[in-house]
Design an enzyme around this catalytic site. Structure first.
Site, PDB file in Angstrom:
ATOM      1  N   ARG A 121       1.035  -1.156   0.019  1.00 45.91           N
ATOM      2  CA  ARG A 121       0.027  -0.120   0.155  1.00 45.91           C
ATOM      3  C   ARG A 121       0.970   1.328   0.024  1.00 45.91           C
ATOM      4  NH1 ARG A 121      -4.646   2.431  -0.976  1.00 45.91           N
ATOM      5  NH2 ARG A 121      -5.759   2.924   0.677  1.00 45.91           N
ATOM      6  N   THR A 409     -10.203   0.750  -8.475  1.00 44.46           N
ATOM      7  CA  THR A 409      -9.492  -0.304  -8.032  1.00 44.46           C
ATOM      8  C   THR A 409      -9.754  -1.405  -8.714  1.00 44.46           C
ATOM      9  OG1 THR A 409      -9.736   0.924  -5.692  1.00 44.46           O
ATOM     10  CG2 THR A 409      -9.240  -1.691  -5.891  1.00 44.46           C
ATOM     11  N   THR A 427      -4.737  -0.452  -6.546  1.00 49.43           N
ATOM     12  CA  THR A 427      -5.636   0.539  -6.402  1.00 49.43           C
ATOM     13  C   THR A 427      -4.691   2.074  -6.917  1.00 49.43           C
ATOM     14  OG1 THR A 427      -7.467   1.976  -5.477  1.00 49.43           O
ATOM     15  CG2 THR A 427      -5.690   1.382  -4.152  1.00 49.43           C
ATOM     16  N   GLY A 490     -14.256  -1.702  -4.290  1.00 47.93           N
ATOM     17  CA  GLY A 490     -15.105  -1.111  -3.365  1.00 47.93           C
ATOM     18  C   GLY A 490     -16.586  -1.396  -4.252  1.00 47.93           C
TER      19      GLY A 490
END
Length: 626
Positions: A121, A409, A427, A490
């Site tokens: 991340r 994403t 993402t 999402g």
């Protein structure tokens, strides 16, 4: 047959060659008004699937799925294929992922017999602070990129190919062009006014930035080709310590941000420890993200409420599901980066806390108390050792913002003949909203830092911190062997939790589980719904106190694979956001399930064990820099 025709063919044509697409679904059914081009499946027949013992792939784009299949066919393993697919997706779906983004990878390694979690991340720069952030320009929202380091680390640990070997397909597509699909055209046109001039020029037909590309246009990206050629020729350090790093830092600073070349050079990935949770006879390795707490809480509450005694698709089930999701969302809002925030894992996954949360579900009516967070610290010794660890319980004053909910994403799954399985989610957050591209290098910069809070609490902006996210690539095991891999953009929590519930509480086949109508708990007592949800069910939910949102939408893209008892993989593409699935030909022909194929995944309960880690899995301490 010419490859492009093969990929873009009808479902029946592609099936014979081992690659299926979502296209036929969109042709046959109306699309949603709010998400033009997206098709909500009406039944299992609308879910493309592929089966093989030699390997399967499912992703959102035909070029990525084909690239993954090519790697497997050429002798590479699932991790090699995943790295190549990530590079290709950065070119063909630059709204969904990119080299300047970040993400999570969950991999089952047949060689180690363990499930590994890689956190790549993007992180906040070392100078990050609330005061500096408030004074900065739009460049403040960009995080230090993690994708190239994640690709490199995963290949070194579990792959068979070098980092420099995985860019050829992506370079070819960037140089020679790729046809713009409806999904990318929709995102580009909806966010055109937000894009900076560099991005507009890159995504316009004439390179002048006056009009956006449209569906069917050819998108050529010399900047991306330049970046990936440098990575192919010079390796990953060309990104983190060379001219690319300098260009990223300069672009961020030109737009009022404070990232430096030193921030980029210092970036490291982290190997995380899974939240292991048993559900339906399967041991799941959930990523320790917000999604990796919310999803297992939903599943455990549903199991505590005996939803497997109910019928799927009924208001009785959806009512219990929505209440469980509201509680999970409330709890998730108290969490943050677990490397900075003291999370009470022992209490959160305790039976006592589960019973407390499940007791709030009234089978006949919505209970407003489900909006409030619980306190897992009541179920374990001690108290938070960081002031940002766990805020007071109670309902939030505003709806939390999760940029990954805005569909920039991507998620894909891969499995190979040797038994390696990968679930990969990456993402850019809402990069097309911030709109900044690195000149001459073709990379959109992520929006990841923009989701932090400037107030004290678990989501407070801090140096090197990773923003909370629902992303949760997930692998499930039975007796230490993988049986399922899934995940979704999402709304991740809604998509993944419902797919797993339909697979392992209602014993559905994979295509059935992905075709079931989905709902999502919204703010207050509201809920989102897909247009295939029965109107009578929706009316009954409203009668129980839930408030249906004004219009239907879609709920994620849960590309998923399962492993059948005989070792055959079955992969499915979720058509809600245009997905493609493929399999390596194992001589058995197209899918057409055999007459004796078992209905639903087997539910043998694994033998009892003394610890909470499945056999063959590591119980090492979590999270070390790599």
């Amino acid at each position: 047959m010419e490859r492009r025709t093969f990929i873009k063919g009808t479902a029946s044509t592609a099936a014979a060659a081992g690659l299926l697409s979502q296209g036929a679904v969109a042709d046959e059914h109306d699309v949603t008004e709010e998400y033009p081009g997206r098709a909500i499946p009406r039944g299992p027949e609308d879910i493309p699937t592929a089966r093989s013992r030699r390997g399967v792939v499912s992703s959102l784009h035909p070029e990525a799925t084909q690239a993954g299949l090519d790697v497997l066919e050429d002798g590479g393993n699932a991790v090699d294929a995943a790295a190549v697919m990530q590079a290709v997706l950065a070119v063909v779906a630059p709204n969904s992922t990119g080299l300047a983004g970040g993400g999570f990878m969950t991999v089952y390694s047949a060689e180690t017999g363990r499930t590994h979690l890689l956190n790549y991340r993007d992180r906040a720069p070392t100078a990050a602070s609330g005061e500096l952030h408030a004074e900065s320009g739009i460049g403040r929202v960009h995080g230090v990129p993690g994708v190239p380091r994640g690709m490199d680390f995963s290949l070194k640990r579990w792959g068979t190919r070098d980092f420099e070997e995985v860019f050829d397909s992506a370079i070819d597509l960037a140089e020679n062009g790729v046809e713009v699909d409806l999904e990318f055209a929709r995102r580009l046109n909806n966010t055109w006014e937000n894009l900076g001039q560099t991005a507009r020029e890159a995504f316009s037909p004439d390179g002048q930035g006056e009009e956006p590309l449209q569906e069917g246009d050819t998108m050529v990206q010399p900047g991306q080709a330049n970046t990936m050629t440098l990575l192919r020729d010079e390796g990953v350090e060309a990104f983190y310590q060379g001219e690319i790093a300098e260009a990223i830092a300069e672009t961020v600073q030109d737009h009022g941000g404070y990232m430096t070349v030193d921030d980029i050079a210092r970036y490291r990935v982290v190997e995380d420890r899974a939240n292991w949770v048993e559900f339906g006879g399967v041991d799941f390795a959930f990523f320790p993200s917000v999604g990796g707490y919310e999803i297992p809480l939903i599943l455990r509450v549903l199991e505590e409420l005996d939803v497997d005694d109910l019928e799927s698709g009924t208001s009785e089930f959806y009512h219990r599901y929505l209440e469980a999701m509201r509680m999970a969302n409330a709890d998730g809002n108290t969490l943050g980066d677990h490397h900075f925030v003291d999370i009470p894992n022992r209490g959160f996954f305790s039976d006592g806390y589960l019973e407390e949360r499940a007791s709030l579900v009234n089978p006949d009516a919505h209970n407003p108390a489900t909006h409030d967070a619980g306190d897992p610290w009541d179920y374990q010794p001690g108290s938070p050792y960081r002031s940002t660890g766990h805020p007071s319980t109670g309902e939030l004053e505003h709806e939390p913002f999760d940029p990954e909910d805005l569909d920039q994403t991507t998620h894909f799954v891969v499995a190979d003949e040797a038994g390696n399985v990968v679930a990969w989610t990456s993402t850019l957050s809402v990069a097309f909203v911030s709109g900044n591209m690195v000149p001459d290098y073709g990379m959109m910069l992520s929006y990841s830092i923009g989701g932090f809070s400037l107030s004290p609490g678990p989501t407070e902006l801090q140096p090197l911190k990773r923003r909370q996210t629902q992303m949760c690539p997930t692998i499930g095991l039975r007796r230490g062997e993988p049986v399922v891999a899934t995940g979704s953009p999402g709304p991740t929590v809604a998509a993944v939790s419902q797919v797993l519930t339909h697979l392992y509480a209602f014993d559905m086949d994979l295509d059935e589980a992905l075709a079931e109508p989905r709902v999502e708990a919204g703010w207050g007592g509201s809920f989102g719904w897909e247009e295939t949800l029965d109107e009578a069910v929706r009316d009954d939910l409203e009668a129980k106190g839930h408030s249906a949102s004004g219009s239907p939408g879609d709920t994620g893209m849960a590309n998923t694979l399962i492993v059948e008892p005989n070792g055959t993989y079955e992969a499915a593409a979720d058509p809600r956001r245009d997905a493609y699935v493929g399999a390596i030909d194992d001589g058995r022909g197209p899918r057409g399930p055999p007459e004796d194929r078992p209905r639903g995944p087997p539910r043998d309960v694994p033998p009892e064990r003394e610890d909470d880690v499945p056999p063959g899995q590591s119980d090492d301490a979590p999270g070390r820099d790599g």
